[in-house]
Write an enzyme that holds these catalytic residues in place. Structure first.
Site, PDB file in Angstrom:
ATOM      1  N   ASN A 164      11.842   7.712  -5.026  1.00  0.00           N
ATOM      2  CA  ASN A 164      12.148   6.431  -4.366  1.00  0.00           C
ATOM      3  C   ASN A 164      11.299   5.306  -4.960  1.00  0.00           C
ATOM      4  OD1 ASN A 164      13.439   4.928  -2.077  1.00  0.00           O
ATOM      5  ND2 ASN A 164      11.303   4.665  -1.462  1.00  0.00           N
ATOM      6  N   VAL A 220     -11.618  10.945  13.891  1.00  0.00           N
ATOM      7  CA  VAL A 220     -12.273  10.821  12.574  1.00  0.00           C
ATOM      8  C   VAL A 220     -12.032  12.127  11.811  1.00  0.00           C
ATOM      9  CG1 VAL A 220     -14.519  10.684  11.430  1.00  0.00           C
ATOM     10  CG2 VAL A 220     -14.007   9.185  13.380  1.00  0.00           C
ATOM     11  N   TYR A 269       6.539  -3.324   8.016  1.00  0.00           N
ATOM     12  CA  TYR A 269       5.333  -3.858   8.679  1.00  0.00           C
ATOM     13  C   TYR A 269       4.844  -5.132   7.987  1.00  0.00           C
ATOM     14  CZ  TYR A 269       0.230  -3.635   9.881  1.00  0.00           C
ATOM     15  OH  TYR A 269      -1.064  -3.901  10.279  1.00  0.00           O
ATOM     16  N   LYS A 317       2.217   5.075  -7.029  1.00  0.00           N
ATOM     17  CA  LYS A 317       1.797   3.696  -7.335  1.00  0.00           C
ATOM     18  C   LYS A 317       1.157   3.626  -8.719  1.00  0.00           C
ATOM     19  CE  LYS A 317       2.635   1.773  -3.239  1.00  0.00           C
ATOM     20  NZ  LYS A 317       3.532   0.660  -3.008  1.00  0.00           N
ATOM     21  N   THR A 361      -1.935  -0.104  -4.621  1.00  0.00           N
ATOM     22  CA  THR A 361      -2.901   0.309  -3.607  1.00  0.00           C
ATOM     23  C   THR A 361      -4.276   0.564  -4.229  1.00  0.00           C
ATOM     24  OG1 THR A 361      -3.403   2.038  -1.999  1.00  0.00           O
ATOM     25  CG2 THR A 361      -2.031   2.691  -3.832  1.00  0.00           C
ATOM     26  N   HIS A 418      -0.023   7.968  -3.442  1.00  0.00           N
ATOM     27  CA  HIS A 418      -0.887   7.101  -4.248  1.00  0.00           C
ATOM     28  C   HIS A 418      -0.559   7.255  -5.738  1.00  0.00           C
ATOM     29  CE1 HIS A 418      -3.362   7.118  -0.475  1.00  0.00           C
ATOM     30  NE2 HIS A 418      -3.572   5.872  -0.829  1.00  0.00           N
ATOM     31  N   ARG A 441      -4.673   3.039  14.368  1.00  0.00           N
ATOM     32  CA  ARG A 441      -4.651   4.275  15.161  1.00  0.00           C
ATOM     33  C   ARG A 441      -5.817   4.303  16.156  1.00  0.00           C
ATOM     34  NH1 ARG A 441      -2.604   9.017  14.226  1.00  0.00           N
ATOM     35  NH2 ARG A 441      -4.407  10.348  13.809  1.00  0.00           N
ATOM     36  N   ASP A 498      16.447  -4.442   2.286  1.00  0.00           N
ATOM     37  CA  ASP A 498      15.923  -3.198   2.878  1.00  0.00           C
ATOM     38  C   ASP A 498      17.083  -2.215   3.042  1.00  0.00           C
ATOM     39  OD1 ASP A 498      12.943  -2.902   4.510  1.00  0.00           O
ATOM     40  OD2 ASP A 498      14.388  -1.244   4.667  1.00  0.00           O
ATOM     41  N   ASN A 499      16.776  -0.922   2.903  1.00  0.00           N
ATOM     42  CA  ASN A 499      17.811   0.097   3.173  1.00  0.00           C
ATOM     43  C   ASN A 499      17.521   0.825   4.488  1.00  0.00           C
ATOM     44  OD1 ASN A 499      15.612   1.620   2.442  1.00  0.00           O
ATOM     45  ND2 ASN A 499      16.729   3.012   1.095  1.00  0.00           N
TER      46      ASN A 499
HETATM   47  P1  NAD Z   1       6.786  -0.105   5.577  1.00  0.00           P
HETATM   48  O1  NAD Z   1       7.270   1.308   5.435  1.00  0.00           O
HETATM   49  O2  NAD Z   1       6.628  -0.645   6.939  1.00  0.00           O
HETATM   50  O3  NAD Z   1       7.742  -1.070   4.735  1.00  0.00           O
HETATM   51  C1  NAD Z   1       8.424  -0.647   3.569  1.00  0.00           C
HETATM   52  C2  NAD Z   1       9.879  -1.051   3.732  1.00  0.00           C
HETATM   53  O4  NAD Z   1      10.556  -0.750   2.503  1.00  0.00           O
HETATM   54  C3  NAD Z   1      10.592  -0.281   4.836  1.00  0.00           C
HETATM   55  O5  NAD Z   1      11.241  -1.172   5.719  1.00  0.00           O
HETATM   56  C4  NAD Z   1      11.599   0.602   4.080  1.00  0.00           C
HETATM   57  O6  NAD Z   1      12.799   0.812   4.801  1.00  0.00           O
HETATM   58  C5  NAD Z   1      11.816  -0.195   2.798  1.00  0.00           C
HETATM   59  N1  NAD Z   1      12.219   0.639   1.647  1.00  0.00           N
HETATM   60  C6  NAD Z   1      11.610   1.775   1.208  1.00  0.00           C
HETATM   61  N2  NAD Z   1      12.282   2.273   0.167  1.00  0.00           N
HETATM   62  C7  NAD Z   1      13.330   1.440  -0.073  1.00  0.00           C
HETATM   63  C8  NAD Z   1      14.402   1.442  -1.006  1.00  0.00           C
HETATM   64  N3  NAD Z   1      14.533   2.415  -1.916  1.00  0.00           N
HETATM   65  N4  NAD Z   1      15.309   0.433  -0.957  1.00  0.00           N
HETATM   66  C9  NAD Z   1      15.196  -0.568  -0.020  1.00  0.00           C
HETATM   67  N5  NAD Z   1      14.206  -0.612   0.901  1.00  0.00           N
HETATM   68  C10 NAD Z   1      13.279   0.386   0.867  1.00  0.00           C
HETATM   69  O7  NAD Z   1       5.405  -0.187   4.756  1.00  0.00           O
HETATM   70  P2  NAD Z   1       4.289  -1.328   4.785  1.00  0.00           P
HETATM   71  O8  NAD Z   1       3.111  -0.807   5.498  1.00  0.00           O
HETATM   72  O9  NAD Z   1       4.910  -2.612   5.154  1.00  0.00           O
HETATM   73  O10 NAD Z   1       3.911  -1.365   3.243  1.00  0.00           O
HETATM   74  C11 NAD Z   1       4.599  -2.206   2.341  1.00  0.00           C
HETATM   75  C12 NAD Z   1       4.107  -1.920   0.926  1.00  0.00           C
HETATM   76  O11 NAD Z   1       2.712  -2.181   0.836  1.00  0.00           O
HETATM   77  C13 NAD Z   1       4.295  -0.486   0.492  1.00  0.00           C
HETATM   78  O12 NAD Z   1       4.676  -0.455  -0.872  1.00  0.00           O
HETATM   79  C14 NAD Z   1       2.931   0.134   0.667  1.00  0.00           C
HETATM   80  O13 NAD Z   1       2.747   1.197  -0.216  1.00  0.00           O
HETATM   81  C15 NAD Z   1       2.033  -1.038   0.338  1.00  0.00           C
HETATM   82  N6  NAD Z   1       0.722  -0.965   0.999  1.00  0.00           N
HETATM   83  C16 NAD Z   1       0.625  -0.893   2.358  1.00  0.00           C
HETATM   84  C17 NAD Z   1      -0.624  -0.848   2.973  1.00  0.00           C
HETATM   85  C18 NAD Z   1      -0.795  -0.731   4.460  1.00  0.00           C
HETATM   86  O14 NAD Z   1      -1.917  -0.458   4.917  1.00  0.00           O
HETATM   87  N7  NAD Z   1       0.253  -0.953   5.270  1.00  0.00           N
HETATM   88  C19 NAD Z   1      -1.779  -0.882   2.173  1.00  0.00           C
HETATM   89  C20 NAD Z   1      -1.647  -0.950   0.788  1.00  0.00           C
HETATM   90  C21 NAD Z   1      -0.389  -0.994   0.205  1.00  0.00           C
HETATM   91  N1  USQ Z   2      -8.488   8.671   8.613  1.00  0.00           N
HETATM   92  C1  USQ Z   2      -9.229   9.239   9.642  1.00  0.00           C
HETATM   93  N2  USQ Z   2      -8.626   9.368  10.855  1.00  0.00           N
HETATM   94  C2  USQ Z   2      -7.344   8.964  11.091  1.00  0.00           C
HETATM   95  C3  USQ Z   2      -6.609   8.389  10.043  1.00  0.00           C
HETATM   96  C4  USQ Z   2      -7.203   8.260   8.811  1.00  0.00           C
HETATM   97  O1  USQ Z   2     -10.393   9.604   9.468  1.00  0.00           O
HETATM   98  O2  USQ Z   2      -6.869   9.137  12.230  1.00  0.00           O
HETATM   99  C5  USQ Z   2      -9.125   8.485   7.293  1.00  0.00           C
HETATM  100  C6  USQ Z   2      -8.379   9.145   6.145  1.00  0.00           C
HETATM  101  O3  USQ Z   2      -8.754  10.481   5.992  1.00  0.00           O
HETATM  102  C7  USQ Z   2      -8.766   8.248   4.973  1.00  0.00           C
HETATM  103  C8  USQ Z   2      -8.955   6.884   5.604  1.00  0.00           C
HETATM  104  O4  USQ Z   2      -9.100   7.101   7.003  1.00  0.00           O
HETATM  105  O5  USQ Z   2      -9.987   8.658   4.449  1.00  0.00           O
HETATM  106  C9  USQ Z   2      -7.787   5.931   5.386  1.00  0.00           C
HETATM  107  O6  USQ Z   2      -6.609   6.556   5.857  1.00  0.00           O
HETATM  108  P1  USQ Z   2      -5.320   5.698   6.268  1.00  0.00           P
HETATM  109  O7  USQ Z   2      -4.295   6.647   6.794  1.00  0.00           O
HETATM  110  O8  USQ Z   2      -5.702   4.541   7.106  1.00  0.00           O
HETATM  111  O9  USQ Z   2      -4.902   5.078   4.851  1.00  0.00           O
HETATM  112  P2  USQ Z   2      -4.238   5.733   3.566  1.00  0.00           P
HETATM  113  O10 USQ Z   2      -3.720   7.088   3.797  1.00  0.00           O
HETATM  114  O11 USQ Z   2      -5.191   5.571   2.431  1.00  0.00           O
HETATM  115  O12 USQ Z   2      -2.975   4.785   3.349  1.00  0.00           O
HETATM  116  C10 USQ Z   2      -2.925   3.451   3.829  1.00  0.00           C
HETATM  117  C11 USQ Z   2      -1.489   2.994   3.755  1.00  0.00           C
HETATM  118  C12 USQ Z   2      -1.023   3.020   2.300  1.00  0.00           C
HETATM  119  C13 USQ Z   2      -1.993   2.209   1.447  1.00  0.00           C
HETATM  120  C14 USQ Z   2      -3.438   2.651   1.626  1.00  0.00           C
HETATM  121  C15 USQ Z   2      -4.427   1.710   0.983  1.00  0.00           C
HETATM  122  O13 USQ Z   2      -0.670   3.856   4.546  1.00  0.00           O
HETATM  123  O14 USQ Z   2       0.302   2.480   2.213  1.00  0.00           O
HETATM  124  O15 USQ Z   2      -1.643   2.338   0.099  1.00  0.00           O
HETATM  125  O16 USQ Z   2      -3.756   2.629   3.042  1.00  0.00           O
HETATM  126  S1  USQ Z   2      -5.795   2.575   0.252  1.00  0.00           S
HETATM  127  O17 USQ Z   2      -6.388   3.442   1.258  1.00  0.00           O
HETATM  128  O18 USQ Z   2      -6.721   1.572  -0.207  1.00  0.00           O
HETATM  129  O19 USQ Z   2      -5.249   3.360  -0.833  1.00  0.00           O
END
Ligand code: NAD
Ligand code: USQ
Length: 388
Positions: free
Chosen positions: A118, A254, A11, A185, A144, A182, A241, A31-32
């Site tokens: 992983n 919620v 993403y 991380k 995060t 979490h 969502r 990417d894998n």
């Molecule tokens: P994503 O799952 O869409 O992207 C992660 C990509 O990494 C995937 O394409 C997956 O195939 C690849 N990958 C995973 N393990 C691997 C491995 N061992 N070798 C090679 N490729 C691998 O996730 P995203 O939402 O794009 O998030 C990217 C990063 O940002 C993640 O580390 C996530 O924890 C962090 N992050 C995301 C959010 C969010 O809201 N999307 C918020 C905070 C942090």
């Molecule tokens: N939540 C709802 N309804 C939903 C989905 C989520 O109330 O349908 C609530 C959850 O309970 C939580 C909050 O919304 O309290 C955030 O949930 P989320 O699923 O949007 O986010 P989270 O699980 O925390 O994870 C996402 C990403 C992750 C990243 C993180 C940033 O998937 O990769 O690390 O956001 S943070 O939240 O700052 O840790």
């Protein structure tokens, strides 16, 4: 700059790769395709089907005239990542390549072990590969905000100075994360800080909040350059969502009271922040931490904004308070500092009505494939979850 993007099919990884490539950097992606396998396991698909990474890289060349190198392989395979580092010799490594879902990590022993193995082993392999081939390179690691949890005191940017029994020291801010994801991380952060201290690695840990948004300037260049947008209960983040739920006439899910407060940012700002970190690198031996979000909202704030957005589009949407599948505080103090990226020049794209209207219109135009079965949360934090 030679920029290596780990997790380039994801993403955030794919739009980041295009951004750096467009502005003239030399870019390679790794990417894998594990994310595509996790989706298959749970019968999940992004809102819009996305072409393979190979196809998108080829299309990018046609659209932009720029080449992105693609390395298909697993970061947990040390030999693979060593080879990539030896060949590409990046100056900056943007590490997104991890399992990103809290619910996925809480589904079972298997998914918890997989997530931590992983994420932690992949990052360790990378740190050792950097030491061998690119000791001067800058690691920009996606962490995060959830590493901190929701403490009853202000959250600092990574480090806190503590006065204890008359003596003072600056230490990593105490962590109280809310899922095995979490926690992975937190373990990464500790390992990276150690590498900075011992090997003089230069690293920036981006403690990112919840990301929302569907497109960036580069994804808009061609319909097939889009990035994966999830609305399901495993990989979909809360605002993404709610937009899909509202666009398809469903009640907003919620969890519990909805007082859970988090930092949020637009996907465009993820890219801006990562670029600012790369352009202003950490020093050798520095473990730099930025809190990467632009605004903080409670889940109910987000739900109310989506209800209002739908109303502006002529749709009536209701809010459902589901029993919370997670174990988390539903009312709490939250005040997280986030000034370091602003000091570097971050110009936030805030969650205005027009931003919401634009995202809602894009989502509404793409609801044809929404699957009912993947919307309600089925993974519970406090009990064993039946494997599908
Ligand atoms: P994503 O799952 O869409 O992207 C992660 C990509 O990494 C995937 O394409 C997956 O195939 C690849 N990958 C995973 N393990 C691997 C491995 N061992 N070798 C090679 N490729 C691998 O996730 P995203 O939402 O794009 O998030 C990217 C990063 O940002 C993640 O580390 C996530 O924890 C962090 N992050 C995301 C959010 C969010 O809201 N999307 C918020 C905070 C942090
Ligand atoms: N939540 C709802 N309804 C939903 C989905 C989520 O109330 O349908 C609530 C959850 O309970 C939580 C909050 O919304 O309290 C955030 O949930 P989320 O699923 O949007 O986010 P989270 O699980 O925390 O994870 C996402 C990403 C992750 C990243 C993180 C940033 O998937 O990769 O690390 O956001 S943070 O939240 O700052 O840790």
């Amino acid at each position: 700059m030679r920029v290596l993007i780990l997790g380039g099919d994801g993403y955030l990884g794919w739009p980041t790769a295009m951004y750096f490539s467009k502005r003239g950097d030399e870019v390679a992606v790794v990417d894998n395709f594990a994310k595509r396998r996790w989706e298959l396991e749970d019968g999940i698909e992004p809102l819009v089907r996305i072409p393979s990474l190979h196809e998108r890289v080829r299309l990018w060349k046609r659209v932009s005239g720029k080449q992105i190198d693609l390395y298909a392989g697993d970061i947990c395979n040390a030999r693979f990542i060593y080879k990539v580092m030896e060949k590409f010799r990046p100056e900056a490594i943007v590490h997104y390549g991890e399992q990103p879902s809290a619910p996925y990590s809480m589904e079972s022993l298997g998914t918890a072990v997989y997530t931590q193995t992983n994420n932690v082993v992949g990052t360790l392999n990378l740190l050792f590969a950097m030491r061998s081939f690119t000791p001067e390179a800058h690691l920009v690691k996606l962490g995060t905000m959830g590493e901190y949890g929701t403490p009853n005191i202000d959250i600092e940017e990574g480090w806190i100075t503590i006065n204890h029994n008359g003596r003072t020291d600056t230490v990593l801010y105490p962590k109280k994360p809310g899922s095995f994801y979490h926690l992975s991380k937190v373990h990464d952060s500790a390992n990276i800080e150690f590498a900075c201290r011992i090997w003089k690695t230069a690293a920036t840990d981006l403690n990112q909040g919840v990301v929302y948004g569907i497109d960036t300037d580069e994804t808009r260049l061609h319909p097939d350059l889009l990035t994966s947008f999830h609305y399901d209960h495993v990989f979909g983040t809360v605002l993404n969502r709610f937009l899909v739920q509202a666009a398809t006439g469903r009640k907003l899910t919620v969890y519990g009271k909805g007082g859970q407060t988090r930092g949020f940012l637009n996907i465009r700002d993820t890219i801006q922040c990562v670029a600012l970190a790369c352009d202003n690198p950490a020093r050798a031996g520095e473990f730099r931490v930025f809190n990467q979000f632009t605004e903080q909202f409670s889940v109910m704030d987000i739900a109310d904004k989506v209800v209002a957005t739908a109303a502006r589009a002529g749709l009536k949407v209701d809010i459902d308070h589901l029993p919370n599948p997670r174990v988390e505080l539903e009312e709490h103090y939250y005040n997280a500092k986030h000034s370091k990226l602003v000091d570097l020049g971050l110009q936030p794209n805030l969650l205005t009505d027009s931003m919401l209207d634009q995202m809602f219109a894009t989502v509404r135009a793409n609801t044809g494939r929404v699957q009912d079965e993947v919307i309600m949360p089925t993974i519970k934090w406090s009990q064993e979850n039946p494997r599908k």
